[in-house]
Write a protein that holds these residues in place. Structure first.
Motif, short mmCIF file in Angstrom:
data_model
loop_
_atom_site.label_atom_id
_atom_site.label_comp_id
_atom_site.label_asym_id
_atom_site.label_seq_id
_atom_site.Cartn_x
_atom_site.Cartn_y
_atom_site.Cartn_z
N SER A 1 -8.08 -2.40 9.73
CA SER A 1 -6.79 -2.63 9.08
C SER A 1 -6.95 -3.49 7.83
N GLU B 1 -8.25 -1.30 5.07
CA GLU B 1 -7.18 -0.44 4.56
C GLU B 1 -6.27 -1.23 3.62
N GLU B 2 -5.98 -2.48 3.96
CA GLU B 2 -5.13 -3.30 3.10
C GLU B 2 -5.77 -3.51 1.74
N LYS C 1 -7.86 -1.50 0.24
CA LYS C 1 -7.75 -0.24 -0.49
C LYS C 1 -6.36 -0.07 -1.10
N CYS C 2 -5.32 -0.47 -0.37
CA CYS C 2 -3.95 -0.37 -0.89
C CYS C 2 -3.77 -1.25 -2.12
N VAL C 3 -4.32 -2.45 -2.09
CA VAL C 3 -4.23 -3.34 -3.24
C VAL C 3 -4.94 -2.71 -4.43
N ASP C 4 -6.12 -2.12 -4.20
CA ASP C 4 -6.86 -1.46 -5.28
C ASP C 4 -6.06 -0.32 -5.89
N ILE C 5 -5.39 0.45 -5.06
CA ILE C 5 -4.59 1.58 -5.56
C ILE C 5 -3.45 1.07 -6.43
N HIS C 6 -2.75 0.04 -5.97
CA HIS C 6 -1.65 -0.53 -6.76
C HIS C 6 -2.16 -1.11 -8.08
#
Length: 142
Positions: free
Chosen positions: A73, A76-77, A79-84
């Motif tokens: 988890s 995954e968090e 990766k989400c920051v990288d996408i944003h």
């Protein structure tokens, strides 16, 4: 303090204690390897890592751990920051403290390290069949 793994494992079994053994190995890479070979920004980087795929207990069974340092988890968090951060108008930074991880004292079960043959000192050769040393500081797991 170097010891024979069979002695460490036997002592742990007789006392009802836990002892883990793990292999360490060196990794060498070239930072900026895509640059020409004489480029000064090409830097050789080396580290010693713990092979998390080969940790066994005093009975020769796979070691069981109760907690993970990098849970799925958390990954995954990140990766989400990288996408944003890739979105227009967004900015993200990350940082790493130099050698911070290896300065942390190991607080897990007693873990004895098996060195690769190329790192075994000549003074140990002929004295030990399976030499191990006690892990005192954290190593990055690969």
């Amino acid at each position: 303090d170097v010891r024979e793994w069979s002695d460490v494992a036997s002592s742990a079994r007789s006392k009802g204690e836990v002892a883990h053994s793990a292999h360490i190995f060196p990794i060498v890479s070239i930072k900026n390897s895509e640059l020409p070979s004489l480029e000064l920004r090409r830097i050789y980087k080396g580290r010693v890592v713990l092979g998390g795929h080969m940790i066994k207990n005093q009975f020769g069974q796979w070691a069981i751990f109760n907690e993970l340092a990098s849970t799925p988890s958390t990954l995954e968090e990140i990766k989400c920051v990288d996408i944003h951060a890739m979105r227009p108008g967004w900015l993200a930074e990350d940082a790493d403290a130099d050698s911070a991880y290896t300065q942390t004292v190991w607080t897990g079960p007693p873990t004895w390290l098996r060195l690769p043959k190329l790192l075994i000192p000549d003074s140990w050769k002929g004295k030990f069949r399976d030499p191990v040393v006690l892990l005192l500081k954290n190593l990055k797991e690969q």
